[in-house]
Design an enzyme around this catalytic site. Sequence first.
Site, PDB file in Angstrom:
ATOM      1  CB  SER A  17      27.795 -59.107  18.643  1.00  0.00           C
ATOM      2  OG  SER A  17      27.859 -57.985  18.410  1.00  0.00           O
ATOM      3  N   GLY A  18      29.221 -57.771  15.250  1.00  0.00           N
ATOM      4  CA  GLY A  18      28.932 -56.471  14.532  1.00  0.00           C
ATOM      5  C   GLY A  18      30.184 -56.559  14.312  1.00  0.00           C
ATOM      6  N   GLY A  20      31.624 -57.892  11.459  1.00  0.00           N
ATOM      7  CA  GLY A  20      31.481 -58.815  10.009  1.00  0.00           C
ATOM      8  C   GLY A  20      32.341 -59.746   9.834  1.00  0.00           C
ATOM      9  CE  LYS A  21      30.372 -63.616  14.606  1.00  0.00           C
ATOM     10  NZ  LYS A  21      28.672 -64.956  14.272  1.00  0.00           N
ATOM     11  CE  LYS A 191      46.231 -52.212  25.817  1.00  0.00           C
ATOM     12  NZ  LYS A 191      47.685 -51.721  25.818  1.00  0.00           N
ATOM     13  CB  THR A 195      42.012 -60.516  19.772  1.00  0.00           C
ATOM     14  OG1 THR A 195      41.140 -60.244  19.263  1.00  0.00           O
ATOM     15  CG2 THR A 195      42.502 -61.467  19.193  1.00  0.00           C
ATOM     16  CB  CYS A 391       7.073 -55.907  -1.909  1.00  0.00           C
ATOM     17  SG  CYS A 391       5.762 -57.579  -0.998  1.00  0.00           S
ATOM     18  N   GLY A 393       5.227 -51.481  -1.543  1.00  0.00           N
ATOM     19  CA  GLY A 393       5.525 -50.376  -2.708  1.00  0.00           C
ATOM     20  C   GLY A 393       4.555 -50.497  -3.809  1.00  0.00           C
ATOM     21  CD  GLN A 395       0.595 -55.607  -1.534  1.00  0.00           C
ATOM     22  OE1 GLN A 395       1.001 -54.598  -0.776  1.00  0.00           O
ATOM     23  NE2 GLN A 395       1.071 -57.137  -1.334  1.00  0.00           N
ATOM     24  CG  HIS A 522      10.989 -58.366  -1.804  1.00  0.00           C
ATOM     25  ND1 HIS A 522      10.448 -57.317  -0.949  1.00  0.00           N
ATOM     26  CD2 HIS A 522       9.836 -59.464  -1.273  1.00  0.00           C
ATOM     27  CE1 HIS A 522       9.650 -57.122  -0.084  1.00  0.00           C
ATOM     28  NE2 HIS A 522       9.065 -58.155  -0.432  1.00  0.00           N
ATOM     29  CD  GLU A 524      13.926 -55.915  -2.381  1.00  0.00           C
ATOM     30  OE1 GLU A 524      13.534 -55.624  -3.805  1.00  0.00           O
ATOM     31  OE2 GLU A 524      12.862 -56.586  -1.493  1.00  0.00           O
TER      32      GLU A 524
HETATM   33  N1  GLN Z   1       2.009 -55.954   3.845  1.00  0.00           N
HETATM   34  C1  GLN Z   1       2.161 -56.418   2.311  1.00  0.00           C
HETATM   35  C2  GLN Z   1       1.294 -58.225   2.297  1.00  0.00           C
HETATM   36  O1  GLN Z   1       2.086 -58.863   3.419  1.00  0.00           O
HETATM   37  C3  GLN Z   1       3.264 -55.845   1.656  1.00  0.00           C
HETATM   38  C4  GLN Z   1       4.531 -57.318   2.514  1.00  0.00           C
HETATM   39  C5  GLN Z   1       6.052 -56.859   1.602  1.00  0.00           C
HETATM   40  O2  GLN Z   1       6.544 -55.652   1.780  1.00  0.00           O
HETATM   41  N2  GLN Z   1       7.157 -57.619   1.850  1.00  0.00           N
HETATM   42  O3  GLN Z   1       1.287 -58.413   0.912  1.00  0.00           O
END
Ligand code: GLN
Length: 549
Positions: A17-18, A20-21, A191, A195, A391, A393, A395, A522, A524
């Site tokens: 595993s790992g 890079g599929k 080798k 494979t 998130c 961060g 709160q 999020h 990201e």
């Molecule tokens: N623990 C926090 C919540 O449940 C923040 C969750 C998170 O950062 N994804 O609200």
Amino acid sequence: MKKKNHKYIFVTGGVMSGVGKGIASSSIGKILQSKNYKVNPIKVDPYLNVDAGMMNPTEHGEVFVIDSGLECDQDLGNYERFMDIDLKPDNYMTSGMIYQYVIDKERNLGYKGKCVEAIPHITGEITRRIQKSAEASGADISIIEIGGTVGDYQNVMFIETARILKLKNPDDVIFVLVSYLPIPSTLGEMKTRPTQNAVRNLNSYGVQPEIIIARGAVPLDERRKEKIAVSCNIAVENVISAPDVESIYDVPLNFEKDNLGEIILKSLRLKTKNEKDMKEWSSFVAKVKSTKEEASIAVIGKYFDTGDFVLSDAYISVIEAVKYSAYELGVKAKLTWLNSKDFENGEKEVLMLGDFDGVIVPGGFGESGIEGKLKAIKFARENKIPYLGLCYGMQLAVIEYARNVIGLKDANTTEIDENSKDPVIDIMDGQKKNIEDGKYGGTMRLGAYRAILEKGTIARSAYGKDEVWERHRHRYEVNPDYVKKIESAGLVFSGKSPDGTLMEIAELPRNVHPFFLGAQFHPEFKARPLHPHPLFTEFMKAAIERKKK
Ligand code: GLN
């Protein structure tokens, strides 16, 4: 005109595993898109978890969330980033989902008294889901990545499903094996035997791969290509050399050096329609390789327990999002991982944050390391270091503000202290019920929600629009009872739910701090190489400004 048959590419992994599929599947998708085909990636995971929501990120990597709110494997994040598409729930399935569905159906007399068995009922359900996804996507080609390694007990049903699909549609289904070629240090020679064994293993299931992607530390030489071709019963040009590369984004370009796109199209009996290209992608990759100047970003988290290896997996979307915005601005983001627990003991540890151009506190759960994160946020706020809270961060930034600016010393989240005198972050009634009933799976506030942005704020100007849809994954929220008090003390809630009750973004005005912003969602999860996320870009701009000073 006759509708063209949908085509299926099954990607399996050999040897270990790992290797890079996920990146290989994403890259195949990218290449086929560049040849003007619409692709539909699907990840099938062999484990019995019904989704990835309950899995520990240190063990399994990040839990990715799509618009629908499904919590899934981080590979879906790779697919979205490489192919720049938004995925749907049927782009992901686990054995748990399949078995749960089949067993529920059996309980409801759905099989009309028949004996329910793995074959044909489980395989039938897998096929139904794959075909449903293929059809709903409107794509030409589905790429189905089968989790695990060939020879695992757990993924046999998926391989069997694929075999049957190929048997019934021989011209429309191919198998790609992503394998690994070790170079034992004592031999110093690559080798091919593992494979060969992986292919024999696949053969024993009745499956013959059309293409082998040969992963290794270095490129595959002609001799080994031939050896693999002869022993594994495939054409030599169908053995693709896939050496380690500097950047994962180079993988599609590298595959194309061995003509992978054309080989796939030929195997699927599809025509080459070369109307598009990978120019934009290539120039992104060129930027990744040539950017030298660095901005240093501290990421303060807690999923460090298993060392550097797992770390980057647990926060993969955050890392990539920072990088895309940095590259867009012509710098390289140098990320440093700091364990929040290290800030908890003394006062001097946190001072080191002064050496960074920006600080990020990503999402998280539970109590551990929280006081350290709060200390770091206070330091970033007071010392005008660009801060981005994701998130948890966000709160925690609200809690820090309530404690240290407003003077509510006991301010907290009820996630940590149920009896806090000032629960500025609290659980909403709907969520309380879920916890009381012990319903944890798939019950957080999940997926895309709309936020309305306040005029004249950093968020509004970064996005350049009045409303946005962003992906969530949390149970707790800014307590509406405290909103007025916090706002009158200077923290601006620049993004709110359409009804105004849920706080989506908190920020400090520019004249107070160069960039201090937290998002309840999020961002990201929606950052893409060719479309960096505006909040990350705004954060990086501030970091670059600080670096200049
Ligand atoms: N623990 C926090 C919540 O449940 C923040 C969750 C998170 O950062 N994804 O609200």
